[in-house]
Write a protein that holds these residues in place. Structure first.
Motif, PDB file in Angstrom:
ATOM      1  N   VAL A 137      -0.338 147.829  70.725  1.00  0.00           N
ATOM      2  CA  VAL A 137      -1.422 148.402  71.514  1.00  0.00           C
ATOM      3  C   VAL A 137      -2.382 147.316  72.021  1.00  0.00           C
ATOM      4  CG1 VAL A 137      -3.395 150.000  71.446  1.00  0.00           C
ATOM      5  CG2 VAL A 137      -1.264 150.579  70.265  1.00  0.00           C
ATOM      6  N   TRP A 161     -10.947 160.847  68.921  1.00  0.00           N
ATOM      7  CA  TRP A 161     -10.237 159.574  69.060  1.00  0.00           C
ATOM      8  C   TRP A 161     -11.248 158.460  69.334  1.00  0.00           C
ATOM      9  CZ3 TRP A 161      -5.324 160.143  72.656  1.00  0.00           C
ATOM     10  CH2 TRP A 161      -4.426 161.028  72.053  1.00  0.00           C
ATOM     11  N   ASP A 201      -6.734 156.987  66.393  1.00  0.00           N
ATOM     12  CA  ASP A 201      -6.748 158.406  66.765  1.00  0.00           C
ATOM     13  C   ASP A 201      -6.991 159.288  65.549  1.00  0.00           C
ATOM     14  OD1 ASP A 201      -4.292 158.365  65.540  1.00  0.00           O
ATOM     15  OD2 ASP A 201      -3.124 158.824  67.334  1.00  0.00           O
ATOM     16  N   GLY A 251       0.991 151.116  67.135  1.00  0.00           N
ATOM     17  CA  GLY A 251       1.025 152.571  67.238  1.00  0.00           C
ATOM     18  C   GLY A 251       1.328 153.282  65.938  1.00  0.00           C
ATOM     19  N   LEU A 311      -5.786 152.698  68.620  1.00  0.00           N
ATOM     20  CA  LEU A 311      -6.001 152.881  70.063  1.00  0.00           C
ATOM     21  C   LEU A 311      -6.748 151.709  70.671  1.00  0.00           C
ATOM     22  CD1 LEU A 311      -7.097 156.646  70.235  1.00  0.00           C
ATOM     23  CD2 LEU A 311      -4.851 155.686  70.774  1.00  0.00           C
ATOM     24  N   GLY A 339      -2.346 157.388  61.900  1.00  0.00           N
ATOM     25  CA  GLY A 339      -2.114 157.765  63.300  1.00  0.00           C
ATOM     26  C   GLY A 339      -1.819 156.482  64.049  1.00  0.00           C
ATOM     27  N   ALA A 340      -2.390 156.333  65.238  1.00  0.00           N
ATOM     28  CA  ALA A 340      -2.151 155.118  66.017  1.00  0.00           C
ATOM     29  C   ALA A 340      -3.447 154.322  66.164  1.00  0.00           C
ATOM     30  CB  ALA A 340      -1.622 155.487  67.401  1.00  0.00           C
TER      31      ALA A 340
END
Lengths: 342, 344
Positions: B25, B105, B82, B39, B66, B63-64
């Motif tokens: 990312v 997020w 997120d 991610g 961001l 989660g990811a």
């Protein structure tokens, strides 16, 4: 040349857009998609967090932020928040099979649909599968009188759930369905109670897939019978200027083969000039000097078309275009299309 | 099969390549460490002094990741996920919650070390965390990007139809730089006089603050995705074309001038650019995974340093130089992570 195989296309995640006026039954349907054991994992983009009574980290809140693209197309509005959310979702490791986008009851579906044809990243990783509209059989009549959005949501739909059918009589239901058909002859209409429907009927339909459009409506070229009855009806209605703002559909046919260059010039000019009034259009065309069927579809001015496969030998080749919109000038559309003959 | 763009030059670097099962990312440097956000929610720390050593994996988010930035202390990074958390991540495997917005997020984070400022955004709000405490800034629409000016005094926040400029040290309303459209990533010129935004359309928009002059930088065939000023601010290098596009910022800026293009590598668009902190050298990453370096100018050939022509879905998504400018890290959509050492 290399021996290595061509890079596989990135898997495109199907996206279903769920619209419907307030209280029509969207949330019930959404909850079913999230809880039923259908073997698929959905990322769900919702507007009202509170309505979904489910704690699921694949439920994402959206702000429904619409903005205009500076691409010379005056009606090309897109949802910036969706671009942002989808950009985030595709980075996740724990992938999901499909995305469901809920819109608020007052939303115009066009910016949502256009987002999937406009942004490079969204186009690369996702594909718009269908627009599903939930309609309250009991109250839709009133809604159609007082809210443009209710009419637009029906006009844009690929699948319509005519819901709460237990609250109306058979006669009322028939009347409502006829009204829906006047607005939108493409959509598959299902009668439901409490949004109860086999989810296969609404998910992964491929309504925007040019290769699948024909399969979804095999009688498309035979327009005029079955559920296309209404055409006779609004020819009468066309005489009434008060109804000019109402959304209706009309189709134009051509028996002679179509000249691809003439058609391209005409349709792009038409959508540029009238794209704000033409909400959706679809067509199957018999292009001159080609054995392939040409399939065309557009959301406002955003259009796409391609050859999708050979004509079945038994079929008579012809061309038909259907427009859904406001202030459609039937004579001009008919003459314009006729002038595309090779 | 010939490697794409091989004619541009030979490899002259030691490259270590690793493959992870998650999207890269963002990547940044702080002290001797590279921090890479993935991610899968992990931040991986790569020692630039020892690129053969296995990176340290820090489980930062459920989660990811961001967004990522170098944190205000050396060797640490600030990540947004997120899962609604802003995490401080560092060696050996430290992760600490700095802020949390349940159910939301963390779209963007940015920092300024000298002034001890951290900023993150959630939807329409940007939150400043500094010595004065916590301050929430509201915007009319979702935040597309954050950037603090080089002196650490002002914060630029992009949104629809413009960019809001806030003073970090004083209360008060934002000055809004208006321009119709959706504004995303932001950059300040090294002298702090220009603010540039990447737009949703294939273009950039810039403002010269000294006289409120607008700059439109258009003509791209693809989304711009990435931009970086060269170390002294002579050029703004961007992606969005099949070569690096360099807008001149000497002699009054790019208005009415054509950009310089260099570093073509076979036709794929540039998806990431990184400016070397010590030399007038740029690195570009392409959609097909190629990475090249070169000096802005038509005469100098660019040098292909990494690439994997048989890989699929390997667009370069993040790239960063170390502080000495002799090592380069590049990460890809498919989880490939390259580190090149040019000290040969």
């Amino acid at each position: 040349m290399s021996d290595t195989p061509a890079p596989a296309a990135l898997p495109q995640i199907p996206v279903t857009v769920l619209t419907g006026y307030l209280g029509a039954g969207k949330t019930t349907l959404l909850n079913r998609v999230l809880t039923e054991n259908h073997g698929k994992k959905y990322a769900v983009i919702v507007n009202e967090f509170g309505e979904i009574g489910i704690d699921n980290d694949l439920v994402v809140g959206a702000d429904e932020e619409v903005f205009e693209m500076n691409n010379g197309c005056i009606c090309c509005t897109v949802r910036g928040d969706l671009i942002r959310i989808i950009g985030g979702l595709i980075k996740r490791k724990d992938k999901f099979d499909a995305i469901l986008v809920e819109t608020t009851g007052l939303a115009d579906p066009a910016p949502v649909a256009q987002t999937f044809f406009t942004d490079d990243d969204v186009k690369k990783r996702t594909r718009l599968d269908s627009i599903v509209t939930v309609v309250d059989a009991k109250h839709v009549g009133l809604r159609l009188e007082d809210a443009d959005e209710a009419e637009e949501q029906i006009a844009f739909a690929d699948v319509i759930l005519l819901n709460k059918t237990d609250l109306v009589s058979k006669e009322e239901l028939a009347k409502i369905e006829a009204r829906i058909r006047t607005i939108n002859p493409f959509a598959k209409v299902h009668h439901t109670v409490r949004s109860n429907i086999d989810l296969d009927q609404i998910l992964d339909r491929g309504s925007f897939d040019l290769n699948r459009i024909i399969g979804l409506d095999p009688d498309f070229l035979e327009g005029g019978h079955d559920h296309h009855h209404h055409h006779g009806h609004h020819e009468k209605e066309g005489a009434n200027p008060l109804h000019d703002e109402e959304i209706r559909s009309l189709s134009v046919m051509l028996d002679k083969p179509v000249d691809p260059a003439k058609f391209s010039d005409w349709i792009s000019g038409l959508l540029l000039a009238e794209g704000q009034n033409i909400l959706r259009s679809k067509g199957i065309l018999n292009m001159a000097k080609s054995d392939q069927r040409y399939v065309f579809q557009a959301v406002h001015m955003v259009s796409e078309g391609s050859f999708t496969g050979p004509w079945p030998t038994k079929d008579k080749r012809k061309s038909r275009l259907v427009f859904i919109g406001r202030k459609l000038n039937e004579a001009a559309l008919r003459d314009g299309f006729a002038a595309c003959a090779a | 099969m010939a490697e794409k763009g091989e004619t541009a030059g030979k490899r002259r670097a030691k490259v270590v390549t690793r493959k992870y099962d998650a999207y890269v990312v963002a990547a940044h440097v702080n002290g001797r460490l590279f921090g890479v956000g993935f991610g899968d929610g992990n931040v991986r720390l790569v020692d630039s002094e020892n690129i053969d050593a296995d990176p340290t994996t820090v489980e930062a988010h459920n989660g990811a990741v961001l967004s990522l930035a170098p944190d205000i202390n050396p060797g640490f990074f600030l990540s947004g996920g997120d899962d609604g958390k802003v995490m401080r991540v560092g060696p050996p495997a430290v992760s600490e919650v700095i802020a949390e917005e349940k159910g939301r997020w963390i779209d963007h984070v940015t920092t300024h070390a000298d002034s001890g400022t951290r900023v993150y955004s959630v939807g329409k709000d940007a939150t400043i965390l500094n010595k004065k405490g916590v301050r929430k800034l509201k915007h009319p629409t979702g935040v597309g990007g954050l950037a603090i000016n080089p002196k650490g005094k002002r914060l630029a926040v992009s949104h629809y139809n413009g960019v809001s400029l806030w003073w970090l040290g004083a209360e008060g309303n934002a000055t809004v730089l208006e321009w119709k459209g959706s504004h995303l990533d932001l950059a300040w010129s090294p002298d702090g006089d220009y603010v540039i935004s990447i737009m949703q359309e294939n273009s950039l928009h810039g403002w010269r603050l000294s006289d409120n002059e607008h700059m439109r930088m258009t003509g791209y065939g693809a989304k711009v995705r990435s931009m970086a000023f060269t170390r002294r601010g002579h050029f703004l290098a961007t992606g969005g074309a099949d070569a690096i596009i360099c807008w001149p910022f000497t002699g009054g800026g790019p208005m009415g001038r054509a950009p310089l293009e260099f570093g073509y590598a076979g036709g794929a668009p540039v998806t990431a650019v990184a400016s070397n902190p010590r030399h007038d050298v740029l690195a570009a990453g392409f959609e097909d995974g190629t990475v090249l370096i070169g000096q802005p100018g038509p005469a100098t050939p660019a040098l292909i340093v990494m690439g994997n022509p048989s890989a699929q879905n390997c667009a370069v998504t993040a790239m960063v130089w170390n502080t000495d400018g002799d090592r380069l890290l590049a990460g890809c959509e498919d989880g490939t992570l390259h580190v090149a050492d040019f000290r040969l």
